[in-house]
Design a protein around this motif. Structure first.
Motif, mmCIF file in Angstrom:
data_model
loop_
_atom_site.group_PDB
_atom_site.id
_atom_site.type_symbol
_atom_site.label_atom_id
_atom_site.label_comp_id
_atom_site.label_asym_id
_atom_site.label_seq_id
_atom_site.Cartn_x
_atom_site.Cartn_y
_atom_site.Cartn_z
ATOM 1 N N LYS A 1 -25.725 -11.326 -71.822
ATOM 2 C CA LYS A 1 -26.273 -10.165 -72.519
ATOM 3 C C LYS A 1 -27.676 -9.806 -72.046
ATOM 4 N N ASN A 2 -28.212 -10.573 -71.087
ATOM 5 C CA ASN A 2 -29.586 -10.363 -70.620
ATOM 6 C C ASN A 2 -30.557 -10.305 -71.794
ATOM 7 N N THR A 3 -30.402 -11.246 -72.690
ATOM 8 C CA THR A 3 -31.165 -11.237 -73.930
ATOM 9 C C THR A 3 -31.799 -12.595 -74.179
ATOM 10 N N VAL A 4 -33.018 -12.567 -74.660
ATOM 11 C CA VAL A 4 -33.718 -13.770 -75.071
ATOM 12 C C VAL A 4 -33.989 -13.676 -76.566
ATOM 13 N N TYR A 5 -33.954 -14.819 -77.235
ATOM 14 C CA TYR A 5 -34.143 -14.881 -78.674
ATOM 15 C C TYR A 5 -35.290 -15.823 -79.011
ATOM 16 N N LEU A 6 -35.893 -15.570 -80.141
ATOM 17 C CA LEU A 6 -36.892 -16.474 -80.680
ATOM 18 C C LEU A 6 -36.563 -16.720 -82.147
ATOM 19 N N GLN A 7 -36.101 -17.916 -82.441
ATOM 20 C CA GLN A 7 -35.851 -18.319 -83.814
ATOM 21 C C GLN A 7 -37.129 -18.918 -84.371
ATOM 22 N N MET A 8 -37.651 -18.314 -85.415
ATOM 23 C CA MET A 8 -38.907 -18.734 -86.008
ATOM 24 C C MET A 8 -38.639 -19.259 -87.413
ATOM 25 N N ASN A 9 -38.937 -20.520 -87.619
ATOM 26 C CA ASN A 9 -38.759 -21.156 -88.912
ATOM 27 C C ASN A 9 -40.105 -21.585 -89.483
ATOM 28 N N SER A 10 -40.146 -21.736 -90.791
ATOM 29 C CA SER A 10 -41.355 -22.179 -91.484
ATOM 30 C C SER A 10 -42.563 -21.335 -91.107
ATOM 31 N N LEU A 11 -42.392 -20.028 -91.154
ATOM 32 C CA LEU A 11 -43.451 -19.114 -90.752
ATOM 33 C C LEU A 11 -44.660 -19.204 -91.674
ATOM 34 N N GLU A 12 -45.823 -19.104 -91.076
ATOM 35 C CA GLU A 12 -47.087 -19.186 -91.787
ATOM 36 C C GLU A 12 -47.780 -17.830 -91.788
ATOM 37 N N PRO A 13 -48.600 -17.536 -92.813
ATOM 38 C CA PRO A 13 -49.290 -16.245 -92.871
ATOM 39 C C PRO A 13 -50.135 -15.942 -91.633
ATOM 40 N N ALA A 14 -50.723 -16.967 -91.026
ATOM 41 C CA ALA A 14 -51.542 -16.763 -89.840
ATOM 42 C C ALA A 14 -50.732 -16.297 -88.638
ATOM 43 N N GLU A 15 -49.419 -16.406 -88.725
ATOM 44 C CA GLU A 15 -48.555 -15.993 -87.629
ATOM 45 C C GLU A 15 -48.030 -14.576 -87.800
ATOM 46 N N ALA A 16 -48.593 -13.833 -88.724
ATOM 47 C CA ALA A 16 -48.235 -12.434 -88.934
ATOM 48 C C ALA A 16 -48.943 -11.582 -87.882
ATOM 49 N N ASP A 17 -48.264 -11.374 -86.786
ATOM 50 C CA ASP A 17 -48.818 -10.647 -85.651
ATOM 51 C C ASP A 17 -47.758 -9.723 -85.063
ATOM 52 N N VAL A 18 -48.183 -8.950 -84.066
ATOM 53 C CA VAL A 18 -47.233 -8.213 -83.255
ATOM 54 C C VAL A 18 -46.725 -9.152 -82.172
ATOM 55 N N TYR A 19 -45.425 -9.279 -82.077
ATOM 56 C CA TYR A 19 -44.806 -10.162 -81.102
ATOM 57 C C TYR A 19 -44.266 -9.334 -79.947
ATOM 58 N N TYR A 20 -44.617 -9.751 -78.739
ATOM 59 C CA TYR A 20 -44.231 -9.026 -77.537
ATOM 60 C C TYR A 20 -43.301 -9.861 -76.676
ATOM 61 N N CYS A 21 -42.234 -9.240 -76.250
ATOM 62 C CA CYS A 21 -41.340 -9.853 -75.288
ATOM 63 C C CYS A 21 -41.924 -9.712 -73.888
ATOM 64 N N TYR A 22 -41.754 -10.747 -73.078
ATOM 65 C CA TYR A 22 -42.268 -10.765 -71.716
ATOM 66 C C TYR A 22 -41.166 -11.158 -70.752
ATOM 67 N N ALA A 23 -41.165 -10.529 -69.596
ATOM 68 C CA ALA A 23 -40.227 -10.903 -68.544
ATOM 69 C C ALA A 23 -40.907 -10.789 -67.194
ATOM 70 N N GLU A 24 -40.590 -11.710 -66.313
ATOM 71 C CA GLU A 24 -41.066 -11.633 -64.939
ATOM 72 C C GLU A 24 -39.897 -11.862 -64.004
ATOM 73 N N GLY A 25 -39.941 -11.186 -62.876
ATOM 74 C CA GLY A 25 -38.878 -11.300 -61.908
ATOM 75 C C GLY A 25 -39.032 -10.250 -60.838
ATOM 76 N N VAL A 26 -37.921 -9.916 -60.209
ATOM 77 C CA VAL A 26 -37.923 -8.976 -59.100
ATOM 78 C C VAL A 26 -37.012 -7.802 -59.424
ATOM 79 N N GLU A 27 -37.567 -6.609 -59.315
ATOM 80 C CA GLU A 27 -36.781 -5.400 -59.447
ATOM 81 C C GLU A 27 -36.180 -5.064 -58.088
ATOM 82 N N THR A 28 -34.861 -4.934 -58.024
ATOM 83 C CA THR A 28 -34.176 -4.636 -56.776
ATOM 84 C C THR A 28 -34.036 -3.128 -56.634
ATOM 85 N N MET A 29 -34.877 -2.560 -55.784
ATOM 86 C CA MET A 29 -34.853 -1.126 -55.524
ATOM 87 C C MET A 29 -34.260 -0.800 -54.158
ATOM 88 N N GLY A 30 -34.249 -1.772 -53.269
ATOM 89 C CA GLY A 30 -33.747 -1.605 -51.921
ATOM 90 C C GLY A 30 -34.282 -2.713 -51.039
#
Length: 123
Positions: free
Chosen positions: A74-103
């Motif tokens: 599915k080309n998908t990554v997941y993050l299961q977050m348990n026991s969340l704390e108030p200090a962890e109330a942030d904007v969460y960003y997905c990150y990916a690195e690799g090579v784009e095949t254009m030619g």
């Protein structure tokens, strides 16, 4: 062309759980994916990363509570977050690195970010 689409953010009570998802579209050969979080006025910090060999890396503060996983079909990554704390109330960003095949002469290494999904931890 290559896009990261995040979902799963929302409101959760302290001690609760949340699962974030990030799907990759486009002609992109993934080296690694991960999750970072950022509070207003602060730097973006590592939460967890995973390679296609299932090698994982976690911030010390989330070890034992968060789990990163992937579904290559599915080309998908997941993050299961348990026991969340108030200090962890942030904007969460997905990150990916690799090579784009254009030619044959236009392949390029990319570092991509999702749009961010807000996680609120509050009573």
């Amino acid at each position: 062309q290559v896009q990261l689409v995040e979902s799963g953010g929302g409101l959760v009570q302290p001690g609760g759980s949340l699962r974030l998802s990030c799907a990759v579209s486009g002609s992109f050969s993934i080296y690694a994916m991960g999750w970072y979080r950022q509070a207003p006025g602060k730097q973006r910090d590592l939460v967890a990363t995973i390679t296609l060999r299932n090698i994982t890396n976690y911030a010390d503060s989330v070890k034992g509570r968060f789990t990163i996983s992937r579904d290559n079909a599915k080309n998908t990554v997941y993050l299961q977050m348990n026991s969340l704390e108030p200090a962890e109330a942030d904007v969460y960003y997905c990150y990916a690195e690799g090579v784009e095949t254009m030619g044959a002469d236009t392949d390029r290494f990319l570092e991509l970010w999702g749009q961010g999904t807000l996680v609120t931890v509050s009573s």
